[in-house]
Write a protein that holds these residues in place. Structure first.
Motif, mmCIF file in Angstrom:
data_model
loop_
_atom_site.group_PDB
_atom_site.id
_atom_site.type_symbol
_atom_site.label_atom_id
_atom_site.label_comp_id
_atom_site.label_asym_id
_atom_site.label_seq_id
_atom_site.Cartn_x
_atom_site.Cartn_y
_atom_site.Cartn_z
ATOM 1 N N UNK A 367 26.957 36.410 40.943
ATOM 2 C CA UNK A 367 27.443 37.695 40.416
ATOM 3 C C UNK A 367 28.958 37.749 40.361
ATOM 4 N N UNK A 368 29.471 38.563 39.441
ATOM 5 C CA UNK A 368 30.915 38.768 39.348
ATOM 6 C C UNK A 368 31.401 39.514 40.580
ATOM 7 N N UNK A 369 32.639 39.256 40.951
ATOM 8 C CA UNK A 369 33.236 39.957 42.091
ATOM 9 C C UNK A 369 34.446 40.764 41.628
ATOM 10 N N UNK A 370 34.914 41.644 42.459
ATOM 11 C CA UNK A 370 36.090 42.468 42.153
ATOM 12 C C UNK A 370 37.389 41.745 42.492
ATOM 13 N N UNK A 371 37.290 40.462 42.831
ATOM 14 C CA UNK A 371 38.464 39.699 43.263
ATOM 15 C C UNK A 371 38.893 38.638 42.255
ATOM 16 N N UNK A 372 38.184 38.526 41.141
ATOM 17 C CA UNK A 372 38.522 37.517 40.134
ATOM 18 C C UNK A 372 39.531 38.075 39.142
ATOM 19 N N UNK A 373 40.276 37.163 38.473
ATOM 20 C CA UNK A 373 41.300 37.553 37.493
ATOM 21 C C UNK A 373 42.151 38.684 38.059
ATOM 22 N N UNK A 374 42.699 38.435 39.250
ATOM 23 C CA UNK A 374 43.360 39.507 39.990
ATOM 24 C C UNK A 374 44.659 39.026 40.626
ATOM 25 N N UNK A 375 45.501 39.986 40.990
ATOM 26 C CA UNK A 375 46.622 39.733 41.879
ATOM 27 C C UNK A 375 46.196 40.193 43.258
ATOM 28 N N UNK A 376 46.381 39.312 44.228
ATOM 29 C CA UNK A 376 45.888 39.527 45.588
ATOM 30 C C UNK A 376 47.078 39.676 46.525
ATOM 31 N N UNK A 377 47.095 40.740 47.274
ATOM 32 C CA UNK A 377 48.137 40.986 48.275
ATOM 33 C C UNK A 377 47.518 40.846 49.655
ATOM 34 N N UNK A 378 48.148 40.027 50.504
ATOM 35 C CA UNK A 378 47.630 39.840 51.856
ATOM 36 C C UNK A 378 48.769 39.712 52.860
ATOM 37 N N UNK A 379 48.473 40.056 54.089
ATOM 38 C CA UNK A 379 49.447 40.024 55.171
ATOM 39 C C UNK A 379 49.838 38.571 55.480
ATOM 40 N N UNK A 380 51.148 38.313 55.518
ATOM 41 C CA UNK A 380 51.619 36.952 55.721
ATOM 42 C C UNK A 380 51.452 36.473 57.153
ATOM 43 N N UNK A 381 51.333 37.383 58.096
ATOM 44 C CA UNK A 381 51.231 36.988 59.486
ATOM 45 C C UNK A 381 49.788 36.703 59.905
#
Length: 628
Positions: A367-381
Motif C-alpha cells: 500500500x501507498x504510505x504518507x511518507x513517499x515523495x516527501x520532505x522529511x524533517x527529523x531530530x538530528x540528535x
C-alpha cells in the motif's frame, strides 16, 4: 525484528573468488578471439540486452558497459543495483558475462604511477582552507562559494582554459563530489576502484587507495571525534561506510551504513559534530524488473553513526517493515508492502534547530504510505520524526512498469516516479524567515516553512522519471537555481526564494523540443526524440561569486550571471582531452554531482552513461586564462 547485519566475510570471499575467476578467464582468453564466439555474449543477449540494447530504457548501452573493469561489473551484479538480475545467473554464467563485458578494459595500474607527484610534492597539508567538505558546500545545502573561498570571480569564469585533465580507466560515468582542503583534491574514482588525493594545481596523485569495493556516494570530511584524525567519509556499493585518513590514505574503519542488508547508499553522508548522518536508499525499484522477485520489501531510512568508530547511534525509518499482502503477481511471486520511500540525496542540517531534512522517493509496492515523495524533517540528535511534507500521494511505481509482472496495480496509484532525488536547501525569505526549498522530478520546486507547511510551489516542466529537478538545486540566498532535465522546460530557471516567482529562465534546444513530454516516452518520431533527449540539465549546479555554473546532458558546461541569466560562457567537455596520466580521455554527459570548485579552479567530471547519455571518463580542471 529489523535486520541488523554487517558485511559478511563469506560474501567477501565469494565476491573475491568470482573476481579471481573472471580475471583468470580474461588472462587466458586469446587476444584475437571473435566476440561472437565469447560464451558471455549469449548470457548478455539473454539476460541483459532487452534493457541495455533498447534506447527507450535509457540503460547504458553495450559499448558503455564494455569500458568497465571486471571489479565494477561484478560488484554491480552481486552487491549493486543489478544484484537481482545477477542472482538469476549461475556462477559460470556470471563469470562469462563479467569477462565478456570487461574484456576490452585496461587492467594495468600504470596510470597511477605515471601521474604520481614528485616525491617532495606528495605531502598532504590539512592546515589550508577547508574549501569543500561536503556535497552541499555548507550544512544548509546552498551549493554556494563566494569568490574568496572558490578563488574565482565571476569575471574569471568567463575566460576559462584547461589546466589539466585526468583520464580514468575502466570508467564510463563520473558521479561524485570531492573534498578540497588547501591544495589537495580528494576524489572518488569509483568505477576505477580508487580514492585519490590529487594536487589541485597540477592533477598529480599524492596518494591512492584501492578500496575493497567500488564507492558509490560523494564524500564528507572532518575530524573523527575529539582529538581524532581528519578523515574522508564515503559509502560503497555494498552499503559500507568507510573512514579514510585524509593525510595518509589509510583505511581507518568500515561500518555497516544500512538498516537492511538489501538497502543501498546513494546520497552523500554528512559529518556533523560527533556523528555521521547516512541517507539510505533502496534498489527494489530495479529488482522489481525480475518477475520472480517478491516485490517489494525494502524502504528508506536515515542512520546516524558515531564518527569516532562507526558505531550505530540511531536509525529512523520511512515506514514499517514490509509484510506479505496476500496477493501474487502474474508470474506467481508473492507481493509485499509497504516499501519504497528511499532517501536518495544528501541530508541538509539546520544547525540552529538541530533538524535534518531529506527527500524521499515513491513507494515501490502497495500500500501507498504518507511518507513517499516527501520532505522529511527529523531530530538530528535522536532521529525522531518532526514531520513529513508529502508533495504527491499514491505514487506507487517501479521499473517493471515499462514491462513486467511486478508493476503495481493502477488502482490506488498515479504511477509517476516523482522522487525528491535532490538535496533540500535551508534559506531565508525577504523577512528573514526560514524556508526549506526542494526540487522534485515532477518539475516542481517547493517552498516549505519550518513547520512543514507549503509556502509556495512553482512548476517548471511536466516531469518524468529522469526529468524535472533530478540531482539538485543551488541558491545565492536571494534566488534558487533549478536545472530542468525534461525537453519541455530544459535549461536553467531562477526563482525568488521568498515567493517562488520566476526571475529569469534560459531554455535550451530547438523550440520543437519543448512540445515533447519526456514522461510519456519516445514519440513516433524517434529522430526528433533523439535530438531532444540530452539537451536538458540534470546535474546539481553551483553558485560561484555572482555566477551559476551548470552542466548539460550533452556535455556542455554553462555559466550564467546569477542576477539576470546572461550567458557568461559555454565550454564543451564532450571531446577528447590530452591527459596527464596517459589514459585516453573523452568527455561526455555532465550529470549527478560532477561540478565543483576550489583553490582557484573549476572542476567537472565529464561522462555519465548510467541513463543512456554520452559516456566519458575524464576529470577536467579549468583555470582563468592569464591576461595578455
Amino acid at each position: 525484528m529489523r535486520a541488523k547485519t554487517v558485511w559478511a566475510a563469506g560474501a567477501v570471499a565469494a565476491l573475491s573468488a568470482l573476481a579471481g575467476l573472471a580475471a583468470t578467464a580474461f588472462a587466458q582468453a586469446p587476444a584475437g578471439r571473435a566476440e561472437q564466439a565469447h560464451p558471455g555474449r549469449a548470457v548478455y543477449e539473454r539476460a541483459c540486452a532487452a534493457c541495455h540494447d533498447n534506447p527507450d530504457t535509457k540503460s547504458p548501452p553495450l559499448a558503455a558497459l564494455q569500458t568497465l573493469g571486471a571489479d565494477a561489473v561484478l560488484a554491480s551484479l552481486t552487491v549493486g543495483k543489478m544484484k537481482e538480475q545477477g542472482s538469476l545467473l549461475k556462477a559460470p554464467e556470471l563469470q562469462a558475462v563479467v569477462d565478456y563485458l570487461s574484456a576490452g578494459a585496461r587492467r594495468d595500474e600504470a596510470w597511477i604511477a605515471k601521474a604520481a607527484c614528485p616525491a617532495d610534492k606528495r605531502v598532504v597539508d590539512l592546515s589550508g582552507p577547508e574549501t569543500w567538505t561536503r556535497f552541499g558546500v555548507d550544512y544548509a545545502g546552498s551549493r554556494r562559494l563566494d569568490a574568496k573561498r572558490a578563488g574565482l570571480t565571476t569575471a574569471d569564469l568567463g575566460r576559462l582554459e584547461v589546466a589539466w585533465a585526468l583520464g580514468l580507466p575502466q570508467t564510463n560515468s563520473l558521479r561524485s563530489a570531492p573534498v578540497i582542503v588547501g591544495s589537495t583534491l580528494f576524489y572518488s574514482a569509483s568505477q576505477a576502484g580508487y580514492l585519490l588525493a590529487l594536487d589541485t594545481q597540477t592533477g598529480c596523485i599524492k596518494w591512492s587507495l584501492k578500496t575493497p569495493r567500488p564507492m558509490r556516494t560523494s564524500m564528507t570530511y572532518g575530524q573523527l571525534g575529539r582529538g581524532g584524525p581528519k578523515a574522508l567519509i564515503v559509502g560503497d556499493v555494498a552499503g559500507q561506510v568507510l573512514a579514510v585518513d585524509a593525510r595518509s590514505g589509510q583505511l581507518l574503519w568500515s561500518a555497516e551504513g544500512r538498516h537492511d542488508p538489501e538497502a543501498v547508499l546513494t546520497g552523500a553522508p554528512v559529518l556533523w559534530r560527533d556523528r555521521i548522518i547516512v541517507p539510505v536508499s533502496a534498489m527494489d525499484v530495479a529488482r522489481a524488473g525480475n518477475p520472480k522477485f517478491p516485490c517489494c520489501k525494502v524502504h528508506g531510512a536515515v542512520v546516524a553513526l558515531n564518527a569516532k568508530d562507526g558505531a550505530r547511534l540511531w536509525v529512523a525509518h520511512t515506514m514499517p517493515d514490509a509484510k506479505p499482502t496476500g496477493g501474487r503477481n502474474a508470474a506467481g511471486a508473492d507481493l509485499w508492502g509497504p516499501s519504497g520511500a528511499p532517501v536518495w540525496s544528501s541530508p541538509t542540517i539546520n544547525e540552529r534547530r538541530r533538524v535534518i531534512y531529506v527527500g524521499t522517493g515513491q513507494n515501490t509496492s502497495h500500500p501507498a504510505t504518507a511518507t513517499s515523495d516527501a520532505i522529511w524533517s527529523l531530530d538530528a540528535m535522536k532521529g525522531a520524526t518532526r514531520w513529513f511534507f508529502q508533495a504527491l500521494s499514491n505514487d506507487v511505481w517501479n521499473m517493471a512498469c515499462s514491462r513486467g509482472a511486478n508493476c503495481p496495480a493502477a488502482v490506488g496509484s498515479v504511477r509517476k516516479d516523482f522522487d525528491f532525488g535532490s538535496q533540500a536547501i535551508v534559506a531565508r525569505d525577504a523577512r528573514g524567515k526560514e524556508i526549506v526549498v526542494a526540487g522534485q522530478k515532477s518539475g516542481d520546486v517547493w517552498g516549505i516553512d519550518a513547520s512543514g507547511r507549503e509556502v509556495w510551489r512553482r512548476n517548471l516542466s511536466p516531469g518524468s522519471p529522469l526529468g524535472g529537478v533530478h540531482w539538485g538545486l543551488a541558491s545565492d540566498g536571494t534566488r534558487v537555481f533549478a536545472p530542468i532535465a525534461d525537453p519541455t522546460g530544459a535549461g536553467m530557471h531562477a526563482l525568488d526564494v521568498s515567493t517562488g516567482q520566476v526571475i529569469w529562465q534560459r531554455l535550451l534546444g530547438d523550440p520543437s523540443c519543448r512540445t515533447l513530454r519526456a514522461g510519456d516516452g519516445p514519440p513516433p518520431d524517434r529522430a526528433a526524440f533523439a535530438k531532444c533527449r540530452n539537451i536538458g540539465m540534470s546535474a546539481t549546479p553551483l553558485v560561484i561569486d555572482g555566477a551559476v555554473v551548470a552542466g548539460t546532458l550533452d556535455g556542455k558546461l554553462m555559466i550564467f550571471a546569477a542576477e539576470d541569466g546572461r550567458e557568461i560562457a559555454t565550454v564543451d567537455t564532450a571531446r577528447t582531452f590530452e591527459t596527464l596520466n596517459g589514459v585516453p580521455g573523452k568527455g561526455g554527459s555532465i550529470d549527478s554531482h560532477s561540478i565543483f570548485a576550489g583553490d582557484g579552479l573549476l572542476f567537472v567530471g565529464s561522462g555519465y552513461a548510467q541513463f543512456g547519455a554520452p559516456a566519458g571518463n575524464v576529470l577536467v580542471a579549468y583555470r582563468p586564462k592569464s591576461a595578455d
